[in-house]
Design an enzyme around this catalytic site. Sequence first.
Site, PDB file in Angstrom:
ATOM      1  N   GLY A 265       0.827  -1.201   0.000  1.00  0.00           N
ATOM      2  CA  GLY A 265       0.000   0.000   0.000  1.00  0.00           C
ATOM      3  C   GLY A 265       0.857   1.245   0.000  1.00  0.00           C
ATOM      4  O   GLY A 265       2.035   1.199   0.385  1.00  0.00           O
TER       5      GLY A 265
ATOM      6  N   CYS B  93       6.315  -0.680   6.790  1.00  0.00           N
ATOM      7  CA  CYS B  93       5.893   0.504   6.048  1.00  0.00           C
ATOM      8  C   CYS B  93       7.056   0.986   5.193  1.00  0.00           C
ATOM      9  O   CYS B  93       8.194   1.009   5.671  1.00  0.00           O
ATOM     10  CB  CYS B  93       5.479   1.589   7.047  1.00  0.00           C
ATOM     11  SG  CYS B  93       4.980   3.131   6.280  1.00  0.00           S
ATOM     12  N   LEU B  94       6.777   1.368   3.951  1.00  0.00           N
ATOM     13  CA  LEU B  94       7.845   1.840   3.067  1.00  0.00           C
ATOM     14  C   LEU B  94       8.511   3.098   3.618  1.00  0.00           C
ATOM     15  O   LEU B  94       9.656   3.391   3.284  1.00  0.00           O
ATOM     16  CB  LEU B  94       7.288   2.120   1.662  1.00  0.00           C
ATOM     17  CG  LEU B  94       6.793   0.896   0.889  1.00  0.00           C
ATOM     18  CD1 LEU B  94       6.130   1.328  -0.416  1.00  0.00           C
ATOM     19  CD2 LEU B  94       7.920  -0.090   0.610  1.00  0.00           C
TER      20      LEU B  94
ATOM     21  N   HIS C 213      -2.060   7.075   7.345  1.00  0.00           N
ATOM     22  CA  HIS C 213      -1.062   7.947   6.708  1.00  0.00           C
ATOM     23  C   HIS C 213      -1.673   9.299   6.337  1.00  0.00           C
ATOM     24  O   HIS C 213      -1.034  10.335   6.466  1.00  0.00           O
ATOM     25  CB  HIS C 213      -0.518   7.295   5.427  1.00  0.00           C
ATOM     26  CG  HIS C 213       0.630   6.365   5.654  1.00  0.00           C
ATOM     27  ND1 HIS C 213       1.813   6.770   6.218  1.00  0.00           N
ATOM     28  CD2 HIS C 213       0.789   5.047   5.360  1.00  0.00           C
ATOM     29  CE1 HIS C 213       2.654   5.740   6.270  1.00  0.00           C
ATOM     30  NE2 HIS C 213       2.059   4.674   5.758  1.00  0.00           N
TER      31      HIS C 213
ATOM     32  N   GLN D 275       3.113   9.775   1.514  1.00  0.00           N
ATOM     33  CA  GLN D 275       4.387   9.052   1.378  1.00  0.00           C
ATOM     34  C   GLN D 275       5.158   9.432   0.117  1.00  0.00           C
ATOM     35  O   GLN D 275       6.351   9.175   0.022  1.00  0.00           O
ATOM     36  CB  GLN D 275       4.139   7.539   1.375  1.00  0.00           C
ATOM     37  CG  GLN D 275       3.652   7.020   2.715  1.00  0.00           C
ATOM     38  CD  GLN D 275       3.439   5.529   2.653  1.00  0.00           C
ATOM     39  OE1 GLN D 275       2.410   5.061   2.184  1.00  0.00           O
ATOM     40  NE2 GLN D 275       4.437   4.776   3.100  1.00  0.00           N
TER      41      GLN D 275
ATOM     42  N   HIS E 279      -4.068   0.946   7.861  1.00  0.00           N
ATOM     43  CA  HIS E 279      -2.693   1.476   7.869  1.00  0.00           C
ATOM     44  C   HIS E 279      -2.572   2.667   6.905  1.00  0.00           C
ATOM     45  O   HIS E 279      -2.035   3.711   7.262  1.00  0.00           O
ATOM     46  CB  HIS E 279      -1.734   0.339   7.479  1.00  0.00           C
ATOM     47  CG  HIS E 279      -0.300   0.738   7.358  1.00  0.00           C
ATOM     48  ND1 HIS E 279       0.689   0.213   8.156  1.00  0.00           N
ATOM     49  CD2 HIS E 279       0.326   1.611   6.515  1.00  0.00           C
ATOM     50  CE1 HIS E 279       1.862   0.745   7.817  1.00  0.00           C
ATOM     51  NE2 HIS E 279       1.665   1.593   6.824  1.00  0.00           N
ATOM     52  N   GLU E 280      -3.093   2.504   5.687  1.00  0.00           N
ATOM     53  CA  GLU E 280      -2.950   3.563   4.675  1.00  0.00           C
ATOM     54  C   GLU E 280      -3.785   4.793   5.024  1.00  0.00           C
ATOM     55  O   GLU E 280      -3.355   5.920   4.812  1.00  0.00           O
ATOM     56  CB  GLU E 280      -3.325   3.045   3.279  1.00  0.00           C
ATOM     57  CG  GLU E 280      -2.431   1.934   2.755  1.00  0.00           C
ATOM     58  CD  GLU E 280      -0.946   2.237   2.866  1.00  0.00           C
ATOM     59  OE1 GLU E 280      -0.545   3.403   2.699  1.00  0.00           O
ATOM     60  OE2 GLU E 280      -0.182   1.295   3.148  1.00  0.00           O
TER      61      GLU E 280
HETATM   62 NI    NI Z   1       2.861   2.747   5.556  1.00  0.00          NI
END
Ligand code: NI
Length: 182
Positions: A46, A94-95, A140, A51, A136-137
């Site tokens: 995701g 997470c990226l 963000h 991000q 999670h997304e």
């Molecule tokens: Ni993330």
Amino acid sequence: MTKLKVLEVPHAILRQTAEPVEAVDQEIKQLLSDMLETMYATNGVGLAGNQVGVLKRVVVIDCQDEHENPDPIKLVNPQIIARSSECVCHNEGCLSVPREYADVERSAAVTVRYQDENGQVCERSATGLLAIAIQHELDHLDGKLFIDYLSPFKRQRLLKHLEKRRKKEARIAEDQERDLNE
Ligand code: NI
């Protein structure tokens, strides 16, 4: 399509609240497709606007294993409209917090209302990994990261570990560059 740069902690944009998308136009469509390409290229499940440095409420998700049969979901202005009282614990990454993982407890099932890339209002109910990825997304978009669910002690330990690894990697890269120049 363009591969975008993924921001990492402690970048300030990751802590800001994204703005609603007013019109799902060509620019948003392009952004969603660039985000998806970036997500696949970095092996993420995701990615949210923040991000990639864009403070707009847009998210892409694909929970398919190995991405062999891609099942991309593009969400504009997503909102969770129902959630189960039952919770599940999942080891999240997470990226933007590269290669660090921690157990986080979230609702086991959620229903999300969003606009698709054509501006259509849709609803989707999800369980399993997809339900976790949605939560999670969407976090963000409100400037929240999975590490915020950890105790201050665990969070500090994780961030210190990340910093240590970054320094080590930078040192290795410097050494390699020196070797090449000698
Ligand atoms: Ni993330």
